[in-house]
Scaffold this motif. Structure first.
Motif, PDB file in Angstrom:
ATOM      1  N   ALA A   1     -69.703  -3.119  32.004  1.00  0.00           N
ATOM      2  CA  ALA A   1     -69.765  -4.617  31.579  1.00  0.00           C
ATOM      3  C   ALA A   1     -68.752  -5.041  32.308  1.00  0.00           C
ATOM      4  CB  ALA A   1     -69.544  -4.457  30.062  1.00  0.00           C
ATOM      5  N   GLY A   2     -69.042  -6.301  33.066  1.00  0.00           N
ATOM      6  CA  GLY A   2     -68.202  -6.989  33.798  1.00  0.00           C
ATOM      7  C   GLY A   2     -68.641  -7.621  34.839  1.00  0.00           C
ATOM      8  N   TYR A   3     -67.922  -8.245  35.755  1.00  0.00           N
ATOM      9  CA  TYR A   3     -68.513  -9.024  37.223  1.00  0.00           C
ATOM     10  C   TYR A   3     -67.386  -8.689  38.148  1.00  0.00           C
ATOM     11  CZ  TYR A   3     -65.039 -12.476  35.857  1.00  0.00           C
ATOM     12  OH  TYR A   3     -63.937 -13.127  35.554  1.00  0.00           O
TER      13      TYR A   3
ATOM     14  N   GLU B   1     -62.295  -8.191  43.070  1.00  0.00           N
ATOM     15  CA  GLU B   1     -61.955  -7.059  42.203  1.00  0.00           C
ATOM     16  C   GLU B   1     -62.774  -7.087  41.134  1.00  0.00           C
ATOM     17  OE1 GLU B   1     -57.702  -7.863  41.078  1.00  0.00           O
ATOM     18  OE2 GLU B   1     -56.899  -7.203  42.582  1.00  0.00           O
ATOM     19  N   TRP B   2     -62.714  -5.967  40.409  1.00  0.00           N
ATOM     20  CA  TRP B   2     -63.981  -5.946  39.281  1.00  0.00           C
ATOM     21  C   TRP B   2     -63.208  -6.587  38.091  1.00  0.00           C
ATOM     22  CZ3 TRP B   2     -68.740  -5.412  37.949  1.00  0.00           C
ATOM     23  CH2 TRP B   2     -69.336  -4.993  36.776  1.00  0.00           C
ATOM     24  N   ILE B   3     -63.837  -7.372  37.312  1.00  0.00           N
ATOM     25  CA  ILE B   3     -63.342  -7.721  36.213  1.00  0.00           C
ATOM     26  C   ILE B   3     -64.044  -7.107  34.980  1.00  0.00           C
ATOM     27  CG2 ILE B   3     -62.448  -9.965  34.613  1.00  0.00           C
ATOM     28  CD1 ILE B   3     -60.967  -9.497  37.384  1.00  0.00           C
ATOM     29  N   GLY B   4     -63.553  -6.382  34.357  1.00  0.00           N
ATOM     30  CA  GLY B   4     -64.370  -5.884  33.267  1.00  0.00           C
ATOM     31  C   GLY B   4     -63.598  -5.944  31.832  1.00  0.00           C
TER      32      GLY B   4
ATOM     33  N   VAL C   1     -72.520  -2.273  28.553  1.00  0.00           N
ATOM     34  CA  VAL C   1     -73.346  -1.941  29.701  1.00  0.00           C
ATOM     35  C   VAL C   1     -72.956  -0.558  30.201  1.00  0.00           C
ATOM     36  CG1 VAL C   1     -74.153  -2.733  32.085  1.00  0.00           C
ATOM     37  CG2 VAL C   1     -73.678  -4.392  30.047  1.00  0.00           C
ATOM     38  N   TRP C   2     -73.757   0.411  30.347  1.00  0.00           N
ATOM     39  CA  TRP C   2     -73.573   1.585  30.832  1.00  0.00           C
ATOM     40  C   TRP C   2     -74.383   2.234  31.868  1.00  0.00           C
ATOM     41  CZ3 TRP C   2     -69.215   2.904  28.039  1.00  0.00           C
ATOM     42  CH2 TRP C   2     -69.276   2.124  26.793  1.00  0.00           C
TER      43      TRP C   2
ATOM     44  N   CYS D   1     -66.238   4.589  41.382  1.00  0.00           N
ATOM     45  CA  CYS D   1     -67.353   3.389  41.539  1.00  0.00           C
ATOM     46  C   CYS D   1     -66.886   2.137  41.485  1.00  0.00           C
ATOM     47  CB  CYS D   1     -68.326   3.683  40.414  1.00  0.00           C
ATOM     48  SG  CYS D   1     -68.882   5.541  40.632  1.00  0.00           S
ATOM     49  N   GLY D   2     -65.167   2.094  41.089  1.00  0.00           N
ATOM     50  CA  GLY D   2     -64.998   0.764  41.122  1.00  0.00           C
ATOM     51  C   GLY D   2     -64.662   0.250  39.482  1.00  0.00           C
TER      52      GLY D   2
END
Length: 328
Positions: free
Chosen positions: A72-74, A81-84, A93-94, A111-112
């Protein structure tokens, strides 16, 4: 696909675990599965990816994994950068159970995705809810779907079930009425929820603390019996059974802790741990302050896990190590 083993597994989980299961009851369940499963299979729609209870077969694979990676994030297009989300309770979200990222916290990070969460409890069925004598209580419950339970996760529903002596199964609402939780004695009396998705899980005991302190990313801190002075290299001797002095705040007791960034406390024992779920490190601090003899504990903000460490008479057994994921 429905089969006899799947039917027997659901029947065993639906029978109360804390009371003896009579021989005749087990025999009746076995005969029912042998007769009903072929009938259920014969009416299955071609190319369907769901069982007759409306639960995709893939969802039963989650309990076989060591944990699961939150997707879950973008991706921030500027910083790349990943913002979760910040906690497992917020994650919805899995990806798929066979995704490589779910193998461990390390693969999740590769996987970031920095948030690795515990696996769900054993799934029994879905799209039903217990009623009548089978229902023994609630966690948070949002009857008219106002969103008040939206921040509540499956782990909090599990904790509510563990605290109820009669609870054997829990019903969790992941979408509409999100976060709602119903506690069940058994699944003898149930009704369909129709267009409202639910998942029914078996009750499980609280997980033990990590076998090795470096096996998970925890946040920990050290508890002092009085308002904390500037942090010394080593804490002064303390009385083992005396908690810190409470601070009155809005009519509730609050305990003050000293926190050390990038430090983790560990003890060389596998007994005496107490597992809690906390919304913040301050709440975990309060749990320790109210437990007789507790002076050290560990907190994981991603999952809300709060582990109260056993008190060690010999302070040399309290090990202080560097860990960029923790605060001690």
């Amino acid at each position: 696909m429905w089969n006899v083993n799947r039917c027997l597994r659901i029947a065993r989980r639906a029978l109360p675990a804390r009371r003896p299961r009579p021989y005749m009851a087990r025999l009746a369940v076995s005969l029912l599965c042998l007769v009903w499963v072929p009938m259920a299979t014969s009416v299955k729609v071609a190319d369907s990816h769901e069982d007759l209870d409306g639960v995709p077969n893939e969802e039963f694979l989650w309990e076989t994994l060591p944990g699961r990676c939150c997707f879950a994030g973008y991706m921030d297009t500027i910083t790349e950068e990943w913002i979760g989300v910040s906690s497992c309770a917020e994650c919805n979200v899995w990806s798929e159970p066979d995704n490589y990222c779910h193998k461990s916290a390390e693969t999740c990070l590769k996987c970031g995705k920095p948030l690795y969460c515990p696996k769900p409890p054993p799934l029994i069925t879905g799209n039903q809810v217990c009623i009548g004598r089978s229902r023994v209580g609630y966690g948070c419950f949002d009857e008219i779907d106002t969103g008040i339970c939206g921040a509540k996760g499956l782990s909090e529903c599990q904790e509510a079930c563990r605290l109820n002596d009669r609870c054997e199964q829990l019903v969790f609402y992941p979408d509409r009425r999100a976060g709602s939780c119903v506690l069940c004695r058994d699944l003898v009396e149930v009704e369909d929820t129709h267009d409202v998705k639910t998942r029914i899980y078996a009750n499980t005991p609280a997980p033990p603390p990590p076998a090795h302190p470096h096996g998970s990313r925890n946040e920990g801190w050290h508890l002092f019996p009085s308002p904390s002075p500037p942090s010394p290299p080593r804490p002064p001797p303390r009385k083992p059974s005396r908690p810190p002095a409470p601070i009155a705040l809005a009519g509730n007791q609050r305990f003050e802790c000293a926190f050390f960034p990038d430090v983790e406390f560990t003890v060389d024992t596998d007994r005496g741990y107490t597992d809690r779920v906390a919304a913040s490190r301050e709440e975990c601090c309060n749990f320790c302050g109210t437990k007789n003899g507790c002076q050290d504990f560990v907190f994981e903000p991603g999952s809300g896990t709060c582990v109260l460490l056993p008190h060690m008479q010999d302070e040399s057994k309290l090990v202080r190590t560097a860990n960029s994921y923790t605060v001690a």
